[in-house]
Each structure stands twice: as C-alpha cells, then as structure tokens.
Motif scaffolding. Structure first.
Motif, PDB file in Angstrom:
ATOM      1  N   TYR A  54     -15.190 -42.388 -11.957  1.00 49.42           N
ATOM      2  CA  TYR A  54     -16.559 -41.894 -12.011  1.00 49.42           C
ATOM      3  C   TYR A  54     -17.421 -42.446 -10.874  1.00 49.42           C
ATOM      4  CZ  TYR A  54     -14.857 -40.356 -16.492  1.00 49.42           C
ATOM      5  OH  TYR A  54     -14.108 -39.759 -17.474  1.00 49.42           O
ATOM      6  N   ARG A  58     -19.413 -40.044  -8.480  1.00 58.01           N
ATOM      7  CA  ARG A  58     -20.846 -40.234  -8.237  1.00 58.01           C
ATOM      8  C   ARG A  58     -21.144 -40.240  -6.743  1.00 58.01           C
ATOM      9  NH1 ARG A  58     -23.477 -45.731 -10.329  1.00 58.01           N
ATOM     10  NH2 ARG A  58     -22.011 -46.470  -8.766  1.00 58.01           N
ATOM     11  N   GLN A  82     -27.101 -32.895 -11.248  1.00 55.69           N
ATOM     12  CA  GLN A  82     -26.639 -32.974 -12.637  1.00 55.69           C
ATOM     13  C   GLN A  82     -25.331 -33.749 -12.731  1.00 55.69           C
ATOM     14  OE1 GLN A  82     -26.571 -28.824 -13.699  1.00 55.69           O
ATOM     15  NE2 GLN A  82     -28.684 -28.860 -14.443  1.00 55.69           N
ATOM     16  N   LEU A  83     -24.401 -33.475 -11.820  1.00 53.16           N
ATOM     17  CA  LEU A  83     -23.137 -34.205 -11.838  1.00 53.16           C
ATOM     18  C   LEU A  83     -23.367 -35.675 -11.516  1.00 53.16           C
ATOM     19  CD1 LEU A  83     -20.121 -34.425 -12.164  1.00 53.16           C
ATOM     20  CD2 LEU A  83     -19.882 -33.716  -9.769  1.00 53.16           C
ATOM     21  N   ALA A  86     -24.582 -37.413 -14.621  1.00 54.81           N
ATOM     22  CA  ALA A  86     -23.511 -37.585 -15.609  1.00 54.81           C
ATOM     23  C   ALA A  86     -22.517 -38.658 -15.171  1.00 54.81           C
ATOM     24  CB  ALA A  86     -22.794 -36.251 -15.834  1.00 54.81           C
ATOM     25  N   ALA A  89     -24.118 -42.121 -15.435  1.00 56.99           N
ATOM     26  CA  ALA A  89     -24.115 -42.606 -16.823  1.00 56.99           C
ATOM     27  C   ALA A  89     -22.733 -43.120 -17.209  1.00 56.99           C
ATOM     28  CB  ALA A  89     -24.553 -41.488 -17.764  1.00 56.99           C
ATOM     29  N   ALA A  90     -21.685 -42.439 -16.749  1.00 55.79           N
ATOM     30  CA  ALA A  90     -20.318 -42.880 -17.050  1.00 55.79           C
ATOM     31  C   ALA A  90     -20.020 -44.217 -16.373  1.00 55.79           C
ATOM     32  CB  ALA A  90     -19.307 -41.830 -16.613  1.00 55.79           C
ATOM     33  N   ALA A 100     -19.069 -36.999 -23.502  1.00 54.06           N
ATOM     34  CA  ALA A 100     -19.454 -37.329 -22.127  1.00 54.06           C
ATOM     35  C   ALA A 100     -18.447 -36.761 -21.140  1.00 54.06           C
ATOM     36  CB  ALA A 100     -19.586 -38.841 -21.957  1.00 54.06           C
ATOM     37  N   ALA A 103     -19.082 -33.116 -20.828  1.00 56.44           N
ATOM     38  CA  ALA A 103     -20.288 -32.863 -20.030  1.00 56.44           C
ATOM     39  C   ALA A 103     -20.006 -33.030 -18.541  1.00 56.44           C
ATOM     40  CB  ALA A 103     -21.421 -33.794 -20.467  1.00 56.44           C
ATOM     41  N   ILE A 104     -19.220 -34.013 -18.195  1.00 52.52           N
ATOM     42  CA  ILE A 104     -18.855 -34.230 -16.793  1.00 52.52           C
ATOM     43  C   ILE A 104     -17.998 -33.080 -16.289  1.00 52.52           C
ATOM     44  CG2 ILE A 104     -17.488 -35.680 -15.247  1.00 52.52           C
ATOM     45  CD1 ILE A 104     -18.567 -38.095 -16.929  1.00 52.52           C
ATOM     46  N   ALA A 107     -20.194 -30.153 -15.741  1.00 57.82           N
ATOM     47  CA  ALA A 107     -21.019 -30.337 -14.538  1.00 57.82           C
ATOM     48  C   ALA A 107     -20.203 -30.073 -13.279  1.00 57.82           C
ATOM     49  CB  ALA A 107     -21.611 -31.749 -14.516  1.00 57.82           C
TER      50      ALA A 107
END
Length: 154
Positions: A54, A58, A82-83, A86, A89-90, A100, A103-104, A107
């Motif tokens: 992640y 990011r 948005q990605l 997400a 947050a991860a 989660a 959601a990733i 995204a």
C-alpha cells in the motif's frame, strides 16, 4: 472545457495545458512525456495491490495525482486522490480488512478507467499533431516535471 458526447467531463483540457507550458507548441512535448511516463501506471498499481504494498500504491497515486493536476486531467486527478486516500489509510492502519481491500480495489478500477481514457485522448492528440502515435523521442524540454508512473522523475 466542453463535455464529451457522453456528458462527462473531457479527460483533460489542452488549452489549460498550453497556458501552463507556455504555448500550444509545447503541448505535444508534455503530452508525449505524460504518455511515456504513465503507460505502465495501471500495471504498477495492480501489482502493488496484488502484493498488498500500500505504500508503493500510495506513491503511484500521489505521483499520478500531481501529473494529472499539471495536465488539467480532472477526472483522473480525482480518481488518483481517492486511491491515494484509501492507500494512505491502509498504510496508517495495522490491518486491511475485507471492506478496505474492496474499497482499494474499486478505487484502482475507477482510476484505471479514467487513466485509460486520458491516455487514449492524449495519444489521439499526439497522432493528430505529430502524424504518428509514437510518444518516444520527445526530448527533455517542456516536460514540466511530469513524473513517471514508477514514482521516479524524468
């Protein structure tokens, strides 16, 4: 900026790019750099998802977000934001639960769709203005700090 026939915003604003890079004659150079720099971004994002990296995801999203801002590519910039959120947050969380992870993945799908549309529009622009669809050999001038999809600079 005019909406495309489907009523959605266009993938980017070539007039805005021209203003940012100092004229229409420089747009082709920036377009070529973006295409070359981000041709593998979707693959890189999917690979980072497959390996649950992640932090790397990011970085890719952040790099693409900045490049899209420069390219006046609002739909792809929004999807990259948005990605990024997400993935961030991860990275900050200890565990990524199923919701989660879903959601990733969603995204990434959204970003991939807008990125493909953007690259298609840029390649069409390049073909119309250079007589070819080849983005290679664009030189270093006019790159405007566009970053590659792997997170490195030009």
């Amino acid at each position: 900026v005019h909406a495309n026939p489907r009523g959605t915003p266009p993938p980017c604003d070539f007039d805005q790019i021209a203003k940012l890079v100092g004229g229409k004659n420089m747009v082709g150079l920036v377009v070529g750099k973006f295409i070359k720099s981000h041709a593998q971004t979707e693959h890189n994002l999917r690979a980072s998802l497959a390996s649950a990296d992640y932090a790397k995801m990011r970085r890719f999203a952040h790099t693409l977000k900045g490049a899209c801002s420069y390219m006046a590519a609002k739909p792809t910039e929004r999807a990259a934001k948005q990605l990024y959120a997400a993935a961030d947050a991860a990275v900050k969380g200890e565990n990524v639960d199923e919701a989660a992870a879903d959601a990733i993945a969603a995204a990434i799908e959204s970003l991939a769709a807008t990125l493909r549309e953007l690259l298609e529009a840029l390649r069409a622009f390049e073909a119309r203005h250079t007589g070819s669809g080849d983005s290679g050999g664009q030189g270093e001038n006019g790159a405007g700090g566009v970053r590659r999809g792997d997170g490195s600079s030009n």
